[in-house]
Design an enzyme around this catalytic site. Sequence first.
Site, mmCIF file in Angstrom:
data_model
loop_
_atom_site.group_PDB
_atom_site.id
_atom_site.type_symbol
_atom_site.label_atom_id
_atom_site.label_comp_id
_atom_site.label_asym_id
_atom_site.label_seq_id
_atom_site.Cartn_x
_atom_site.Cartn_y
_atom_site.Cartn_z
ATOM 1 C CB SER A 19 -0.993 0.001 1.171
ATOM 2 O OG SER A 19 -0.340 0.190 2.404
ATOM 3 C CG LEU A 99 17.761 -4.382 4.075
ATOM 4 C CD1 LEU A 99 17.496 -2.957 3.624
ATOM 5 C CD2 LEU A 99 17.881 -5.314 2.882
ATOM 6 C CG ASN A 113 11.920 1.256 6.972
ATOM 7 O OD1 ASN A 113 11.202 0.596 6.218
ATOM 8 N ND2 ASN A 113 11.881 1.111 8.280
ATOM 9 C CG HIS A 115 9.221 1.964 12.372
ATOM 10 N ND1 HIS A 115 9.312 0.592 12.318
ATOM 11 C CD2 HIS A 115 8.958 2.281 13.664
ATOM 12 C CE1 HIS A 115 9.123 0.104 13.533
ATOM 13 N NE2 HIS A 115 8.912 1.108 14.359
ATOM 14 C CG LEU A 150 15.177 -3.082 13.802
ATOM 15 C CD1 LEU A 150 14.958 -3.554 12.373
ATOM 16 C CD2 LEU A 150 14.693 -4.138 14.786
#
Length: 194
Positions: A19, A99, A113, A115, A150
């Site tokens: 999405s 990754l 990214n 989040h 992360l």
Amino acid sequence: MTAAPDRKRAAILISGRGSNMAALIEAAKAPAYPASIALVISNNPEAAGLGHARAEGIPTVALSHKNFPDRESFDRAVHAELEEKAIDLVALAGFMRVLSPWFCRQWEGRLLNIHPSLLPKFKGVDTHRRALEAGEAEHGCTVHVVTPDLDDGPIILQARVPVLPDDTTDSLAARVLAEEHRIYPLALAKAAGG
């Protein structure tokens, strides 16, 4: 979708329905948008988002991580696909893989990214449940530059939503997702120099 010479070539990495990928593709249709979506890669060959990307005329690659002996060898295969398509920027959109440090170094400063929390709060998974359990007054989403740590790295944009008294994880997730779809295209444009 062919890019104008001055537009950055972006790839999107997905694992599911895509999405956020769809929001980025839609934004990139605007002639003034500073990036074109040149490739979609999924680690899940069954990801619904691959079909959507194909329907939009975007090249896709399905690379199952299960076919590789370790994380870095999978990441090297993804990197080779990105290099082959002369990609400038990579946007993770529901890509459910951590990754490797090697990959993060190759794409340092060019890997984004989204989040579903107001980082640095609630790194990792189950962010909506954790925000509700913590009694947070607000929750939201963050677009950040990916580093080997992360859900870390410089923040590009955040959006906030109030946590309502009758919120469930689903209702809160839906409001946060609407904000993800709004800010991710803005953040990609910013990263692309727009």
